[in-house]
Scaffold this motif. Structure first.
Motif, PDB file in Angstrom:
ATOM      1  N   GLY A 211       0.797  -1.229   0.000  1.00  0.00           N
ATOM      2  CA  GLY A 211       0.000   0.000   0.000  1.00  0.00           C
ATOM      3  C   GLY A 211       0.826   1.273   0.000  1.00  0.00           C
ATOM      4  O   GLY A 211       0.295   2.360  -0.179  1.00  0.00           O
ATOM      5  N   ILE A 212       2.135   1.152   0.192  1.00  0.00           N
ATOM      6  CA  ILE A 212       2.966   2.360   0.221  1.00  0.00           C
ATOM      7  C   ILE A 212       3.114   2.910  -1.196  1.00  0.00           C
ATOM      8  O   ILE A 212       3.305   2.153  -2.151  1.00  0.00           O
ATOM      9  CB  ILE A 212       4.330   2.064   0.870  1.00  0.00           C
ATOM     10  N   GLU A 213       2.991   4.265  -1.303  1.00  0.00           N
ATOM     11  CA  GLU A 213       2.995   4.879  -2.632  1.00  0.00           C
ATOM     12  C   GLU A 213       4.326   5.542  -2.927  1.00  0.00           C
ATOM     13  O   GLU A 213       4.961   6.082  -2.031  1.00  0.00           O
ATOM     14  CB  GLU A 213       1.883   5.930  -2.706  1.00  0.00           C
ATOM     15  N   SER A 214       4.718   5.496  -4.171  1.00  0.00           N
ATOM     16  CA  SER A 214       5.885   6.276  -4.578  1.00  0.00           C
ATOM     17  C   SER A 214       5.610   6.895  -5.943  1.00  0.00           C
ATOM     18  O   SER A 214       4.904   6.332  -6.766  1.00  0.00           O
ATOM     19  CB  SER A 214       7.129   5.387  -4.623  1.00  0.00           C
ATOM     20  N   CYS A 215       6.176   8.106  -6.115  1.00  0.00           N
ATOM     21  CA  CYS A 215       6.014   8.781  -7.402  1.00  0.00           C
ATOM     22  C   CYS A 215       7.013   8.167  -8.367  1.00  0.00           C
ATOM     23  O   CYS A 215       8.180   8.000  -8.030  1.00  0.00           O
ATOM     24  CB  CYS A 215       6.330  10.254  -7.267  1.00  0.00           C
ATOM     25  N   ILE A 216       6.544   7.826  -9.539  1.00  0.00           N
ATOM     26  CA  ILE A 216       7.470   7.221 -10.507  1.00  0.00           C
ATOM     27  C   ILE A 216       7.375   7.894 -11.864  1.00  0.00           C
ATOM     28  O   ILE A 216       6.403   8.590 -12.170  1.00  0.00           O
ATOM     29  CB  ILE A 216       7.199   5.710 -10.703  1.00  0.00           C
TER      30      ILE A 216
END
Ligand code: C2E
Ligand code: CA
Ligand code: CA
Length: 686
Positions: A211-216
């Motif tokens: 569930g952890i988000e990262s900008c890609i």
């Protein structure tokens, strides 16, 4: 590893470019495999020390990489096939064996093995490369099923290689649009659609398995086979969270105040522009509130900047609490804040927020054990009434804020364009007026009144002149109304009356012809309780003959509170003081009051005299006033006479007296004395 029958063929093969070891038992073969570098194994599964498929298994266990060919009889072909399924490279049938076949098979196998080894190294190189670069790489087949992913891709997606391979791309590589938070278009599909690199998507968010988000940033490219047909896709992506956070941070600091975190002037301007653009569409107004703290400098100086800073932060928080989320609170620097209220129903609604803010700011701020009290003054401007752009609105709110400060602190003030300019003008005039008397800036000029039959100067009208210390001469029209508004007309009026009587008495003392001295009296003076006492005191003080004093009053002065007016006039009459109605014809002109009040003279207003030349066909008012005066036994004087024609007309209609530039402008006392001596007889043409 073959019994004697095959040895012939092998012996033939021995002539080739190979070294051949020929052993009869499995144990011997295994020993040989340990000690020599063997490229290939030919094996008859039925050996003295091992029989059947087990022979193959034991070999595979020792040399899994070495290609194994099973040699078998025609009856054993089934077993040979099973061997191939278990890992043998191929099988040869005994009946077809000769040296040539052996040699070919051996050749092929070694070549094949070489290719496999090379391919393995190539693959291994690719894998190591993929795992050492700092971009995540994922590959899929044409249906979008994951076929491979590198280490970074594993950690970024949260999927291990084993779990991910074979799953649909969407499940492992879960990407949404950063702005809309909608699932982005599958990059493989996109790449397939264009059959080329799909370009870089810069605004995506990858949601990891946990569930952890990262900008890609991600891109995809199709993989093609030798015929140019697509076989799958490779997706390359990298974490740009840090870079994006940095960009956001930089954008934020460029648009926000470092101390309070509030939007700065730049961002505020944008927001005002935006609110203005939307307002007409929703038939709404926009208000700009300009706040300036009262006495903040004192707190800053006495308690130090750190306390001052924390007070500003505390105020910022309270301001934000006073407005809606769609409004903007900004700090302009120093102790100035601007609040933008968008989408207002009515301008008055801004007053509600202004009051709320005054209240919120005034409540004690506890900072470093101090209970600090500070108030604010607010200026309000409203779009579209007070300006059509951010700059004008802010400027006008600022002006209104100064007005609020002048009105007494801790208050708000709406911007009023025309009124404001006048108010500022008035303010400065009023301040200088207060000092004008003591600084002796006033003088009087006198304008002669001429008897139209004899040409004698029968009277003088005293007209006040003020030389402002910096602005120079100001006309009575510029300052008398202000003096009336602020009550200064009382001391000024007293001075005029005293000065006029003193001057007139001086002329009498010099033996100059007697004149009636006319003095203008404002409504406020006339209604003042001590008015009569003042007049009598001045007459007494100067010794001037009351019968030679004339007070000029306008109709409106007499009409308001007519009863008391009549009583005052009666007392003047008793004293012998004359009364003239100034600007006659412009006010009520009710005949009944003319009868009711003891009046001596009517002064026909300039505007009617002007009609004699400008509209000679319509001179009814002038003639009516003259005949009315005569009927009531009043003297009639025409003011503002400028031309010979006007004079001739007035003489023809037997107007008693006249006053105006045609005879003389108002002049200083010494010049008036000369006029008194010479008279103006030649001017009246008689
Ligand atoms: P007003 O009582 O009607 O005074 C006559 C005004 O007309 C004077 O202007 C005078 O200079 C001007 N005037 C005279 N002859 C002519 C002419 O032929 N043509 C034109 N165009 N104008 C002429 P001023 O001195 O500027 O005074 C303006 C007004 O200020 C006066 O109107 C009066 O209402 C008031 N005022 C002047 N001095 C005093 C004063 O001492 N006390 C009071 N309460 N009001 C004063
Ligand atoms: Ca007058
Ligand atoms: Ca007048």
């Amino acid at each position: 590893m073959t019994p004697a029958t095959e040895s012939g063929a092998l012996a033939d093969a021995r002539g080739g470019p190979f070294d051949v070891w020929w052993v009869r038992q499995l144990s011997e073969g295994l020993e040989c495999l340990h000690s020599e570098k063997i490229c290939a194994v030919f094996v008859n599964l039925f050996l003295p020390d091992s029989r059947g498929i087990e022979t193959l298994d034991r070999l595979l266990l020792v040399v899994p990489q070495v290609p194994i060919v099973v040699v078998c009889g025609l009856d054993d072909e089934d077993m040979a096939l099973r061997s191939v399924q278990r890992g043998a490279r191929d099988y040869l049938l005994k009946g077809y064996l000769d040296g040539y076949v052996f040699s070919r098979a051996l050749h092929n196998m070694i070549e094949c093995k070489g290719l496999e080894d090379a391919l393995f190294i190539e693959k291994e190189q690719a894998r190591v490369t993929l795992d050492s670069i700092d971009e995540a790489v994922l590959s899929t087949d044409l249906s979008g099923t994951i076929t491979c992913l590198n280490l970074i891709a594993e950690s970024m997606t949260g999927w291990s290689r084993e779990d991910a391979v074979g799953r649909p791309l969407d499940e492992v590589f879960h990407v949404i649009d950063a702005t809309t938070r909608k699932t982005g278009r599958n990059s493989v599909e996109l790449a397939a659609e264009y059959n080329r690199t799909s370009g870089i998507a810069t605004n995506s968010i990858l949601i990891r398995g946990d569930g952890i988000e990262s900008c890609i940033e991600n891109s995809a490219a199709l993989v093609h086979d030798r015929e140019g047909q697509p076989t799958g896709a490779v997706i390359v992506f990298r974490d740009v969270s840090a870079a994006r956070a940095m960009t956001l941070q930089m954008a934020h600091s460029a648009q926000h105040d470092f101390l309070t975190g509030l939007p700065n002037r730049m961002l505020l301007n944008d927001r005002i522009g935006y609110a203005i653009a939307l307002a007409p569409r929703h038939r709404k107004k926009v208000a700009v509130l300009f706040l300036d703290l009262d006495g903040f400098k004192h707190i800053n100086d006495s308690l130090g900047h750190p306390v001052g800073d924390r007070l500003l932060q505390s105020i910022a928080r309270r301001l934000v609490e006073c407005v809606r989320g769609s409004d903007t609170v900004s700090r302009q620097g120093g102790d100035e804040f601007i609040v933008l209220l968008s989408e207002l129903q009515r301008s008055e609604d801004a007053a509600i927020t202004a009051r709320k803010i005054l209240h919120a700011v005034a409540a004690a701020h506890s900072i470093d054990l101090h209970d600090l009290h500070v108030t604010t003054s607010i200026g309000v401007s409203v779009y579209p009434d007070d300006g059509l752009d951010a700059e004008t609105l802010i400027k006008n709110a600022d002006t209104a804020m100064y007005q609020a400060k002048e009105n007494g602190r801790q208050g708000y003030q709406f911007f009023k364009s025309a009124m404001n300019v006048r108010a500022v003008e008035r303010q400065s005039v009023e301040e200088s007026l207060r000092r004008a008397l003591e600084r002796r800036e006033f003088t009087l000029q006198y304008q002669p009144k001429v008897n139209l039959k004899t040409g004698d100067v029968t009277g003088a009208e005293a007209l006040i002149r003020w030389t402002h210390p910096t602005r120079g001469p100001l006309s009575p029209a510029q300052f008398i109304p202000i003096a009336e508004d602020c009550g200064l007309i009382l001391p000024i009026g007293r001075w005029v009356l005293l000065e006029a009587c003193r001057q007139a008495q001086t002329w009498v003392d010099f033996g100059l012809p007697n004149v009636v001295m006319a003095v203008n009296i404002s409504a406020m003076e006339f209604r003042d309780d001590s008015f009569l006492d003042n007049v009598f005191a001045i007459l007494k003080e100067t010794g001037f003959d009351p019968g030679s004093l004339q007070l000029e009053l306008t109709e409106s002065v007499l009409m308001k509170r007519a009863d008391t007016a009549a009583a005052v006039l009666q007392k003047l009459k008793t004293m012998g003081v004359q009364v003239a109605i100034d600007d006659f014809g412009t006010g009520y002109s009710s005949l009944s009051y003319l009868r009711k009040f003891p009046i001596d003279t009517l002064k026909i207003d300039q505007s009617f005299v002007r009609q004699i030349t400008s509209a000679p066909d319509d001179t009814t008012i002038v003639t009516a006033v003259i005949s009315m005066g005569r009927a009531l036994h009043l003297r009639v004087i025409a003011e503002g006479v400028e031309t010979k024609d006007e004079l001739a007309f007035l003489q023809a209609h037997e107007c008693h007296e006249a006053q105006g530039y045609y005879f003389s402008r108002p002049v200083p006392p010494d010049e008036f004395a000369k006029l008194l001596k010479s008279g103006l007889a030649e001017l009246i043409g008689r």
